[in-house]
Design a protein around this motif. Structure first.
Motif, PDB file in Angstrom:
ATOM      1  N   ASP A  61      -5.305  -7.670  13.303  1.00 36.89           N
ATOM      2  CA  ASP A  61      -6.316  -8.723  13.388  1.00 36.89           C
ATOM      3  C   ASP A  61      -5.641 -10.062  13.086  1.00 36.89           C
ATOM      4  OD1 ASP A  61      -8.661 -10.118  13.557  1.00 36.89           O
ATOM      5  OD2 ASP A  61      -9.642  -9.133  11.855  1.00 36.89           O
ATOM      6  N   ASN A  62      -5.197 -10.735  14.151  1.00 35.31           N
ATOM      7  CA  ASN A  62      -4.502 -12.022  14.016  1.00 35.31           C
ATOM      8  C   ASN A  62      -3.292 -11.923  13.092  1.00 35.31           C
ATOM      9  OD1 ASN A  62      -6.337 -13.448  15.714  1.00 35.31           O
ATOM     10  ND2 ASN A  62      -7.806 -13.464  14.030  1.00 35.31           N
ATOM     11  N   GLY A  63      -2.492 -10.875  13.264  1.00 33.78           N
ATOM     12  CA  GLY A  63      -1.272 -10.704  12.489  1.00 33.78           C
ATOM     13  C   GLY A  63      -1.454  -9.942  11.185  1.00 33.78           C
ATOM     14  N   GLN A  64      -2.675  -9.719  10.760  1.00 31.63           N
ATOM     15  CA  GLN A  64      -2.956  -8.947   9.532  1.00 31.63           C
ATOM     16  C   GLN A  64      -3.415  -7.544   9.919  1.00 31.63           C
ATOM     17  OE1 GLN A  64      -2.977  -9.619   5.902  1.00 31.63           O
ATOM     18  NE2 GLN A  64      -3.092  -7.426   6.185  1.00 31.63           N
ATOM     19  N   LYS A  65      -2.749  -6.530   9.375  1.00 31.97           N
ATOM     20  CA  LYS A  65      -3.150  -5.138   9.641  1.00 31.97           C
ATOM     21  C   LYS A  65      -4.288  -4.767   8.697  1.00 31.97           C
ATOM     22  CE  LYS A  65       0.533  -4.311  12.373  1.00 31.97           C
ATOM     23  NZ  LYS A  65       1.313  -5.483  12.176  1.00 31.97           N
ATOM     24  N   LYS A  66      -5.294  -4.080   9.244  1.00 36.84           N
ATOM     25  CA  LYS A  66      -6.471  -3.698   8.471  1.00 36.84           C
ATOM     26  C   LYS A  66      -6.879  -2.277   8.810  1.00 36.84           C
ATOM     27  CE  LYS A  66      -8.388  -8.387   8.490  1.00 36.84           C
ATOM     28  NZ  LYS A  66      -9.562  -9.217   8.862  1.00 36.84           N
ATOM     29  N   VAL A  67      -7.403  -1.570   7.819  1.00 35.39           N
ATOM     30  CA  VAL A  67      -8.008  -0.247   8.014  1.00 35.39           C
ATOM     31  C   VAL A  67      -9.510  -0.448   8.037  1.00 35.39           C
ATOM     32  CG1 VAL A  67      -8.420   2.029   7.017  1.00 35.39           C
ATOM     33  CG2 VAL A  67      -6.175   0.984   6.798  1.00 35.39           C
ATOM     34  N   LEU A  68     -10.146   0.088   9.069  1.00 32.49           N
ATOM     35  CA  LEU A  68     -11.607   0.097   9.166  1.00 32.49           C
ATOM     36  C   LEU A  68     -12.082   1.534   9.003  1.00 32.49           C
ATOM     37  CD1 LEU A  68     -14.428  -1.084   9.968  1.00 32.49           C
ATOM     38  CD2 LEU A  68     -13.807  -0.551  12.338  1.00 32.49           C
ATOM     39  N   LEU A  69     -12.985   1.772   8.058  1.00 35.98           N
ATOM     40  CA  LEU A  69     -13.635   3.072   7.926  1.00 35.98           C
ATOM     41  C   LEU A  69     -14.896   2.997   8.776  1.00 35.98           C
ATOM     42  CD1 LEU A  69     -13.203   3.673   4.087  1.00 35.98           C
ATOM     43  CD2 LEU A  69     -11.658   4.261   5.968  1.00 35.98           C
ATOM     44  N   THR A  92       3.587  10.403  -1.167  1.00 35.03           N
ATOM     45  CA  THR A  92       4.157   9.075  -0.922  1.00 35.03           C
ATOM     46  C   THR A  92       3.088   8.264  -0.212  1.00 35.03           C
ATOM     47  OG1 THR A  92       6.348  10.048  -0.674  1.00 35.03           O
ATOM     48  CG2 THR A  92       6.060   7.805   0.145  1.00 35.03           C
ATOM     49  N   PHE A  93       2.537   7.287  -0.930  1.00 38.46           N
ATOM     50  CA  PHE A  93       1.383   6.575  -0.386  1.00 38.46           C
ATOM     51  C   PHE A  93       1.351   5.133  -0.866  1.00 38.46           C
ATOM     52  CE2 PHE A  93       0.160   8.476  -4.386  1.00 38.46           C
ATOM     53  CZ  PHE A  93      -0.505   7.444  -5.043  1.00 38.46           C
ATOM     54  N   VAL A  94       0.502   4.350  -0.209  1.00 40.31           N
ATOM     55  CA  VAL A  94       0.177   2.988  -0.622  1.00 40.31           C
ATOM     56  C   VAL A  94      -1.311   2.993  -0.930  1.00 40.31           C
ATOM     57  CG1 VAL A  94       0.031   0.583   0.097  1.00 40.31           C
ATOM     58  CG2 VAL A  94       1.962   1.973   0.838  1.00 40.31           C
ATOM     59  N   ASN A  95      -1.656   2.578  -2.129  1.00 41.65           N
ATOM     60  CA  ASN A  95      -3.049   2.517  -2.546  1.00 41.65           C
ATOM     61  C   ASN A  95      -3.653   1.221  -2.021  1.00 41.65           C
ATOM     62  OD1 ASN A  95      -5.476   2.297  -3.931  1.00 41.65           O
ATOM     63  ND2 ASN A  95      -4.649   3.033  -5.861  1.00 41.65           N
ATOM     64  N   LEU A  96      -4.624   1.319  -1.118  1.00 38.64           N
ATOM     65  CA  LEU A  96      -5.264   0.132  -0.553  1.00 38.64           C
ATOM     66  C   LEU A  96      -6.418  -0.361  -1.411  1.00 38.64           C
ATOM     67  CD1 LEU A  96      -5.274   1.056   3.235  1.00 38.64           C
ATOM     68  CD2 LEU A  96      -3.556  -0.217   1.920  1.00 38.64           C
ATOM     69  N   GLY A  97      -6.820   0.436  -2.388  1.00 40.68           N
ATOM     70  CA  GLY A  97      -7.881   0.004  -3.298  1.00 40.68           C
ATOM     71  C   GLY A  97      -8.942   1.057  -3.478  1.00 40.68           C
ATOM     72  N   SER A  98      -9.889   0.738  -4.314  1.00 39.21           N
ATOM     73  CA  SER A  98     -11.003   1.639  -4.600  1.00 39.21           C
ATOM     74  C   SER A  98     -11.941   1.719  -3.411  1.00 39.21           C
ATOM     75  CB  SER A  98     -11.782   1.142  -5.818  1.00 39.21           C
ATOM     76  OG  SER A  98     -10.965   1.163  -6.961  1.00 39.21           O
ATOM     77  N   LEU A  99     -12.472   2.910  -3.185  1.00 40.30           N
ATOM     78  CA  LEU A  99     -13.475   3.093  -2.141  1.00 40.30           C
ATOM     79  C   LEU A  99     -14.765   2.449  -2.635  1.00 40.30           C
ATOM     80  CD1 LEU A  99     -14.142   4.427   0.601  1.00 40.30           C
ATOM     81  CD2 LEU A  99     -14.945   6.398  -0.695  1.00 40.30           C
ATOM     82  N   THR A 100     -15.224   1.474  -1.903  1.00 45.55           N
ATOM     83  CA  THR A 100     -16.434   0.733  -2.256  1.00 45.55           C
ATOM     84  C   THR A 100     -17.343   0.704  -1.034  1.00 45.55           C
ATOM     85  OG1 THR A 100     -15.534  -1.396  -1.548  1.00 45.55           O
ATOM     86  CG2 THR A 100     -15.099  -0.737  -3.845  1.00 45.55           C
ATOM     87  N   SER A 102     -17.302  -1.612   0.917  1.00 45.60           N
ATOM     88  CA  SER A 102     -16.502  -2.277   1.938  1.00 45.60           C
ATOM     89  C   SER A 102     -16.040  -1.253   2.966  1.00 45.60           C
ATOM     90  CB  SER A 102     -15.273  -2.933   1.302  1.00 45.60           C
ATOM     91  OG  SER A 102     -14.463  -3.487   2.307  1.00 45.60           O
ATOM     92  N   ARG A 103     -15.957  -1.666   4.203  1.00 40.03           N
ATOM     93  CA  ARG A 103     -15.471  -0.779   5.256  1.00 40.03           C
ATOM     94  C   ARG A 103     -14.082  -1.165   5.720  1.00 40.03           C
ATOM     95  NH1 ARG A 103     -18.146  -0.147  10.083  1.00 40.03           N
ATOM     96  NH2 ARG A 103     -18.089  -2.375  10.290  1.00 40.03           N
ATOM     97  N   VAL A 104     -13.580  -2.319   5.266  1.00 37.57           N
ATOM     98  CA  VAL A 104     -12.295  -2.838   5.732  1.00 37.57           C
ATOM     99  C   VAL A 104     -11.363  -3.044   4.541  1.00 37.57           C
ATOM    100  CG1 VAL A 104     -11.144  -4.737   6.930  1.00 37.57           C
ATOM    101  CG2 VAL A 104     -13.402  -3.983   7.696  1.00 37.57           C
ATOM    102  N   TYR A 105     -10.119  -2.557   4.702  1.00 39.67           N
ATOM    103  CA  TYR A 105      -9.097  -2.678   3.657  1.00 39.67           C
ATOM    104  C   TYR A 105      -7.840  -3.275   4.257  1.00 39.67           C
ATOM    105  CZ  TYR A 105     -12.265   0.243   1.041  1.00 39.67           C
ATOM    106  OH  TYR A 105     -13.387   0.723   0.414  1.00 39.67           O
ATOM    107  N   LEU A 106      -7.305  -4.299   3.604  1.00 41.03           N
ATOM    108  CA  LEU A 106      -6.099  -4.959   4.092  1.00 41.03           C
ATOM    109  C   LEU A 106      -4.874  -4.101   3.805  1.00 41.03           C
ATOM    110  CD1 LEU A 106      -6.720  -8.636   2.934  1.00 41.03           C
ATOM    111  CD2 LEU A 106      -7.213  -7.601   5.152  1.00 41.03           C
ATOM    112  N   ILE A 107      -3.952  -4.090   4.744  1.00 43.64           N
ATOM    113  CA  ILE A 107      -2.692  -3.353   4.600  1.00 43.64           C
ATOM    114  C   ILE A 107      -1.604  -4.375   4.282  1.00 43.64           C
ATOM    115  CG2 ILE A 107      -0.989  -1.901   5.762  1.00 43.64           C
ATOM    116  CD1 ILE A 107      -3.301  -0.927   7.591  1.00 43.64           C
ATOM    117  N   PRO A 108      -0.875  -4.201   3.184  1.00 45.66           N
ATOM    118  CA  PRO A 108       0.216  -5.139   2.877  1.00 45.66           C
ATOM    119  C   PRO A 108       1.211  -5.225   4.030  1.00 45.66           C
ATOM    120  CG  PRO A 108      -0.209  -3.699   1.011  1.00 45.66           C
ATOM    121  CD  PRO A 108      -1.009  -3.156   2.161  1.00 45.66           C
ATOM    122  N   SER A 109       1.748  -6.403   4.264  1.00 40.95           N
ATOM    123  CA  SER A 109       2.633  -6.623   5.412  1.00 40.95           C
ATOM    124  C   SER A 109       3.907  -5.784   5.351  1.00 40.95           C
ATOM    125  CB  SER A 109       2.987  -8.108   5.530  1.00 40.95           C
ATOM    126  OG  SER A 109       3.620  -8.552   4.348  1.00 40.95           O
TER     127      SER A 109
END
Length: 136
Positions: A61-69, A92-100, A102-109
């Motif tokens: 999304d305009n250069g930012q990667k996002k996860v949509l549930l 081996t994982f990256v924690n994107l945050g708590s499940l809330t 929210s339906r969208v979580y940003l992925i670090p670059s």
């Protein structure tokens, strides 16, 4: 006796809290723009005793990667986290945050999406995997 229980409860609370870092902050923008490009998607499969529906979709999304549930629903559980993982288990994982809500979580670059091919919903407190979506 009650005083000791209270003190132990407070100590446990502070010890069990996860320290947030760049990879664990739940910085969310609950939308995907109309110009976003779908990169990967996968349907969630539950683990034993869990009910889950929906899919995980990765967008640029305009250069930012996002996860949509998408159309997502899952059984209740404590301390549920959204992970990007290299395997279908949280080793081996990256924690994107708590499940809330929210339906969208940003992925670090710095995250290489050719390596992280799974979205997991994981109960961190009890180390219990709730759901797995393999991204294709």
């Amino acid at each position: 006796m009650i005083k000791n229980f209270f003190i132990l409860s407070v100590i446990f609370f502070f010890i069990s809290c996860e320290k947030e870092s760049e990879f664990t902050k739940n910085i969310s923008n609950d939308s995907i723009s109309n110009t976003a490009t779908l990169l990967y998607s996968g349907s969630f499969a539950p683990t034993s005793g869990i009910s889950v529906t929906g899919s995980a979709k990765i967008y640029n999304d305009n250069g930012q990667k996002k996860v949509l549930l998408d159309n997502f629903s899952i059984s209740d559980g404590p301390d549920l986290k959204v992970y990007l993982s290299t395997t279908n288990s949280p080793t081996t994982f990256v924690n994107l945050g708590s499940l809330t809500s929210s339906r969208v979580y940003l992925i670090p670059s710095a995250v290489d999406l050719t390596v992280y091919k799974y979205v997991l919903i994981h109960c961190q407190q009890y180390n219990h995997l709730f759901a797995i979506a393999e991204l294709m």
